[in-house]
Design a protein around this motif. Structure first.
Motif, PDB file in Angstrom:
ATOM      1  N   ARG A 127       0.834  -1.196   0.000  1.00  0.00           N
ATOM      2  CA  ARG A 127       0.000   0.000   0.000  1.00  0.00           C
ATOM      3  C   ARG A 127       0.867   1.244   0.000  1.00  0.00           C
ATOM      4  NH1 ARG A 127      -4.853  -1.443   4.344  1.00  0.00           N
ATOM      5  NH2 ARG A 127      -5.446  -3.451   3.387  1.00  0.00           N
ATOM      6  N   ALA A 128       0.306   2.326  -0.511  1.00  0.00           N
ATOM      7  CA  ALA A 128       1.056   3.571  -0.678  1.00  0.00           C
ATOM      8  C   ALA A 128       0.917   4.471   0.544  1.00  0.00           C
ATOM      9  CB  ALA A 128       0.571   4.306  -1.921  1.00  0.00           C
ATOM     10  N   ASP A 129       1.907   5.349   0.700  1.00  0.00           N
ATOM     11  CA  ASP A 129       1.781   6.384   1.720  1.00  0.00           C
ATOM     12  C   ASP A 129       1.010   7.562   1.141  1.00  0.00           C
ATOM     13  OD1 ASP A 129       3.542   7.774   0.065  1.00  0.00           O
ATOM     14  OD2 ASP A 129       5.238   7.671   1.451  1.00  0.00           O
ATOM     15  N   LEU A 130       0.964   8.672   1.868  1.00  0.00           N
ATOM     16  CA  LEU A 130       0.155   9.807   1.436  1.00  0.00           C
ATOM     17  C   LEU A 130       0.695  10.475   0.177  1.00  0.00           C
ATOM     18  CD1 LEU A 130      -0.673  11.444   4.895  1.00  0.00           C
ATOM     19  CD2 LEU A 130      -2.193  10.098   3.428  1.00  0.00           C
ATOM     20  N   THR A 131       1.952  10.214  -0.169  1.00  0.00           N
ATOM     21  CA  THR A 131       2.529  10.791  -1.382  1.00  0.00           C
ATOM     22  C   THR A 131       2.469   9.821  -2.559  1.00  0.00           C
ATOM     23  OG1 THR A 131       4.781  10.040  -0.877  1.00  0.00           O
ATOM     24  CG2 THR A 131       4.095  12.154   0.052  1.00  0.00           C
ATOM     25  N   GLY A 132       1.857   8.656  -2.351  1.00  0.00           N
ATOM     26  CA  GLY A 132       1.728   7.679  -3.423  1.00  0.00           C
ATOM     27  C   GLY A 132       2.884   6.719  -3.551  1.00  0.00           C
ATOM     28  N   ARG A 133       3.840   6.774  -2.623  1.00  0.00           N
ATOM     29  CA  ARG A 133       4.997   5.877  -2.696  1.00  0.00           C
ATOM     30  C   ARG A 133       4.670   4.541  -2.038  1.00  0.00           C
ATOM     31  NH1 ARG A 133       9.564   8.980   0.324  1.00  0.00           N
ATOM     32  NH2 ARG A 133       7.802   9.232   1.778  1.00  0.00           N
ATOM     33  N   PRO A 134       5.170   3.418  -2.596  1.00  0.00           N
ATOM     34  CA  PRO A 134       4.895   2.098  -2.008  1.00  0.00           C
ATOM     35  C   PRO A 134       5.679   1.917  -0.722  1.00  0.00           C
ATOM     36  CG  PRO A 134       6.418   1.878  -3.859  1.00  0.00           C
ATOM     37  CD  PRO A 134       6.000   3.316  -3.821  1.00  0.00           C
ATOM     38  N   ARG A 135       5.031   2.034   0.439  1.00  0.00           N
ATOM     39  CA  ARG A 135       5.757   2.095   1.704  1.00  0.00           C
ATOM     40  C   ARG A 135       5.243   1.125   2.762  1.00  0.00           C
ATOM     41  NH1 ARG A 135       8.364   6.490   3.323  1.00  0.00           N
ATOM     42  NH2 ARG A 135       9.075   5.024   4.909  1.00  0.00           N
ATOM     43  N   MET A 136       4.267   0.260   2.434  1.00  0.00           N
ATOM     44  CA  MET A 136       3.678  -0.552   3.483  1.00  0.00           C
ATOM     45  C   MET A 136       3.290  -1.930   2.976  1.00  0.00           C
ATOM     46  SD  MET A 136       0.173   0.200   5.737  1.00  0.00           S
ATOM     47  CE  MET A 136      -0.038   1.624   4.730  1.00  0.00           C
ATOM     48  N   LEU A 137       3.747  -2.953   3.671  1.00  0.00           N
ATOM     49  CA  LEU A 137       3.338  -4.330   3.409  1.00  0.00           C
ATOM     50  C   LEU A 137       2.109  -4.635   4.256  1.00  0.00           C
ATOM     51  CD1 LEU A 137       3.951  -7.280   2.318  1.00  0.00           C
ATOM     52  CD2 LEU A 137       5.162  -7.608   4.498  1.00  0.00           C
ATOM     53  N   VAL A 138       1.088  -5.204   3.623  1.00  0.00           N
ATOM     54  CA  VAL A 138      -0.108  -5.666   4.329  1.00  0.00           C
ATOM     55  C   VAL A 138      -0.380  -7.093   3.876  1.00  0.00           C
ATOM     56  CG1 VAL A 138      -2.566  -5.296   4.763  1.00  0.00           C
ATOM     57  CG2 VAL A 138      -1.044  -3.326   4.472  1.00  0.00           C
ATOM     58  N   ALA A 139      -0.548  -7.995   4.834  1.00  0.00           N
ATOM     59  CA  ALA A 139      -0.773  -9.403   4.502  1.00  0.00           C
ATOM     60  C   ALA A 139      -1.681 -10.026   5.552  1.00  0.00           C
ATOM     61  CB  ALA A 139       0.555 -10.161   4.428  1.00  0.00           C
ATOM     62  N   ARG A 140      -2.484 -10.985   5.123  1.00  0.00           N
ATOM     63  CA  ARG A 140      -3.441 -11.657   5.996  1.00  0.00           C
ATOM     64  C   ARG A 140      -2.931 -13.052   6.332  1.00  0.00           C
ATOM     65  NH1 ARG A 140      -7.594  -9.331   8.625  1.00  0.00           N
ATOM     66  NH2 ARG A 140      -8.037  -8.113   6.747  1.00  0.00           N
ATOM     67  N   ARG A 141      -2.928 -13.404   7.619  1.00  0.00           N
ATOM     68  CA  ARG A 141      -2.504 -14.745   8.045  1.00  0.00           C
ATOM     69  C   ARG A 141      -3.479 -15.768   7.487  1.00  0.00           C
ATOM     70  NH1 ARG A 141      -0.393 -19.013   9.064  1.00  0.00           N
ATOM     71  NH2 ARG A 141       0.762 -19.571  10.943  1.00  0.00           N
ATOM     72  N   SER A 142      -2.947 -16.807   6.852  1.00  0.00           N
ATOM     73  CA  SER A 142      -3.812 -17.825   6.253  1.00  0.00           C
ATOM     74  C   SER A 142      -4.585 -18.557   7.343  1.00  0.00           C
ATOM     75  CB  SER A 142      -2.981 -18.819   5.438  1.00  0.00           C
ATOM     76  OG  SER A 142      -2.065 -19.501   6.270  1.00  0.00           O
ATOM     77  N   THR A 143      -5.692 -19.123   6.980  1.00  0.00           N
ATOM     78  CA  THR A 143      -6.560 -19.774   7.963  1.00  0.00           C
ATOM     79  C   THR A 143      -6.184 -21.223   8.213  1.00  0.00           C
ATOM     80  OG1 THR A 143      -8.137 -20.308   6.196  1.00  0.00           O
ATOM     81  CG2 THR A 143      -8.504 -18.285   7.430  1.00  0.00           C
ATOM     82  N   ASP A 144      -5.238 -21.780   7.431  1.00  0.00           N
ATOM     83  CA  ASP A 144      -4.872 -23.183   7.640  1.00  0.00           C
ATOM     84  C   ASP A 144      -3.707 -23.335   8.633  1.00  0.00           C
ATOM     85  OD1 ASP A 144      -2.608 -22.455   6.260  1.00  0.00           O
ATOM     86  OD2 ASP A 144      -3.075 -23.645   4.470  1.00  0.00           O
ATOM     87  N   GLY A 145      -3.158 -22.176   9.072  1.00  0.00           N
ATOM     88  CA  GLY A 145      -2.134 -22.212  10.105  1.00  0.00           C
ATOM     89  C   GLY A 145      -0.777 -22.700   9.623  1.00  0.00           C
ATOM     90  N   ARG A 146      -0.575 -22.908   8.348  1.00  0.00           N
ATOM     91  CA  ARG A 146       0.680 -23.456   7.857  1.00  0.00           C
ATOM     92  C   ARG A 146       1.756 -22.383   7.818  1.00  0.00           C
ATOM     93  NH1 ARG A 146      -0.226 -25.897   2.168  1.00  0.00           N
ATOM     94  NH2 ARG A 146       2.000 -26.354   2.458  1.00  0.00           N
ATOM     95  N   VAL A 147       2.966 -22.798   8.155  1.00  0.00           N
ATOM     96  CA  VAL A 147       4.157 -21.949   8.059  1.00  0.00           C
ATOM     97  C   VAL A 147       5.238 -22.777   7.393  1.00  0.00           C
ATOM     98  CG1 VAL A 147       5.866 -20.587   9.333  1.00  0.00           C
ATOM     99  CG2 VAL A 147       3.532 -20.761  10.193  1.00  0.00           C
ATOM    100  N   GLU A 148       6.070 -22.125   6.561  1.00  0.00           N
ATOM    101  CA  GLU A 148       7.131 -22.860   5.862  1.00  0.00           C
ATOM    102  C   GLU A 148       7.995 -23.627   6.877  1.00  0.00           C
ATOM    103  OE1 GLU A 148      10.799 -20.955   4.150  1.00  0.00           O
ATOM    104  OE2 GLU A 148       9.728 -21.395   2.307  1.00  0.00           O
ATOM    105  N   GLY A 149       8.209 -24.876   6.595  1.00  0.00           N
ATOM    106  CA  GLY A 149       9.039 -25.709   7.448  1.00  0.00           C
ATOM    107  C   GLY A 149       8.256 -26.480   8.479  1.00  0.00           C
ATOM    108  N   SER A 150       6.945 -26.183   8.614  1.00  0.00           N
ATOM    109  CA  SER A 150       6.145 -26.934   9.588  1.00  0.00           C
ATOM    110  C   SER A 150       5.444 -28.072   8.884  1.00  0.00           C
ATOM    111  CB  SER A 150       5.108 -26.008  10.232  1.00  0.00           C
ATOM    112  OG  SER A 150       4.075 -25.712   9.308  1.00  0.00           O
ATOM    113  N   GLN A 151       4.893 -28.992   9.687  1.00  0.00           N
ATOM    114  CA  GLN A 151       4.165 -30.125   9.140  1.00  0.00           C
ATOM    115  C   GLN A 151       2.663 -29.954   9.300  1.00  0.00           C
ATOM    116  OE1 GLN A 151       5.894 -32.489   7.514  1.00  0.00           O
ATOM    117  NE2 GLN A 151       7.642 -31.153   7.967  1.00  0.00           N
ATOM    118  N   ALA A 152       2.245 -28.723   9.731  1.00  0.00           N
ATOM    119  CA  ALA A 152       0.823 -28.509   9.934  1.00  0.00           C
ATOM    120  C   ALA A 152       0.076 -28.531   8.631  1.00  0.00           C
ATOM    121  CB  ALA A 152       0.608 -27.176  10.646  1.00  0.00           C
TER     122      ALA A 152
END
Length: 315
Positions: free
Chosen positions: A290-315
């Motif tokens: 997402r952009a800041d007030l000047t239109g520059r790409p300055r923010m990462l926004v991400a949603r945690r997945s609902t399956d609970g998986r993380v790289e390297g886990s066996q979940a």
């Protein structure tokens, strides 16, 4: 006839102390010549500080200036002329609806980070409106700016603030008390440490962060940042400055519950790398910039997945 001769109107005027407005005009010129980005604003702010006022309306400024004002004001202007941060001189900084104490050795909050705070506030508001008590964690909190914005704007939120600097932790606790932010939990800890907030694993609704992210070869241009903000709060580590941001992402993957939101500030040239880092964990969906007030790409926004998986886990 003996005694001093009566002063003429011109002589009396010459001996009269200058008014605050005239001194502010002179200070503005001095700061402008020194390259200060907002010389008039800073000159007025310094005059208000010298007068003991929260803010100064120049139209109502004393004329002549109070006794002792001119030398005290000159000393403040000289400090700013030498590019000491305005916030350090006056001892405070505005952030959203808050006035926060600041001090040397702790990162000064910037206006652009208010947009990052807004994303966290919006998510907390959404969850609170549904009847919840959202749990929000602010990593690399500094003065506590983002954490305290959430705590004061979303009273239903439970807020935790973390920083690796003992000075920042102490300052955040003072700011929490001064702003009436309520029972904010403030912790000393290094982002990426396996035991950091282990009691909150999988329980957090929002992780928000303005971490250090400057690469080692990209020294800040502004003296206020380069010479006064602590390196711990500026340089993110690694050749690309993203070691700490990647640790923020990994910590968020561990702390966030299913559907939780990650919001993280970064440099405008780091948007693709930040998205890649989030996607590489296999823990996030809806990864975006997402952009800041000047239109520059300055923010990462991400949603945690609902399956609970993380790289390297066996979940």
């Amino acid at each position: 006839m003996t005694g001093e001769p009566a002063l003429t109107a011109g002589a009396a005027s010459a001996r009269r102390a200058p008014g605050v407005r005239a001194l502010v005009d002179g200070a503005t010129h001095v700061l402008d010549e020194a390259g200060v980005p907002s010389p008039r604003v800073d000159a007025v702010a310094l005059a208000a500080h010298a007068l003991g006022l929260a803010r100064l309306e120049l139209a109502l400024a004393p004329d002549p200036a109070p006794e002792g004002f001119a030398p005290a004001y000159a000393a403040l202007v000289d400090r700013r002329r030498r590019r000491e941060p305005l916030q350090h001189i006056v001892g405070e900084a505005a952030f959203r609806y808050l006035t926060l104490a600041v001090e040397p050795g702790v990162f000064v909050p910037r206006p652009e980070t208010e947009v990052v705070a807004q994303a966290a506030v919006d998510e907390a508001v959404r969850l609170a409106a549904a009847g919840g008590a959202p749990l929000v964690v602010d990593l690399c909190t500094g003065t506590g700016a983002i954490a305290l914005a959430v705590a004061t704007e979303v009273p239903a939120a439970r807020v935790v603030a973390v920083d690796a600097s003992p000075s920042a932790v102490a300052l955040t606790r003072r700011n929490a008390a001064a702003t009436g932010a309520g029972d904010v939990r403030v912790e000393l800890g290094v982002v990426g440490g396996p035991g950091l907030l282990a009691d909150l694993d999988g329980l957090v609704d929002v992780v928000v962060s303005n971490p250090p992210y400057i690469p080692p070869d990209a020294e800040p241009v502004d003296p206020e940042v380069r010479d006064h903000d602590p390196d711990l709060a500026l340089y993110g580590g690694g050749v690309d400055g993203l070691d700490v941001p990647r640790a923020v992402i990994a910590t968020a993957a561990r702390l966030l519950g299913p559907g939780g939101l990650l919001v993280m500030e970064h440099a405008e040239v780091q948007d693709a790398a930040a998205r890649d880092a989030a996607s590489a964990t296999a823990a996030f969906v809806d990864v975006e910039t997402r952009a800041d007030l000047t239109g520059r790409p300055r923010m990462l926004v991400a949603r945690r997945s609902t399956d609970g998986r993380v790289e390297g886990s066996q979940a």
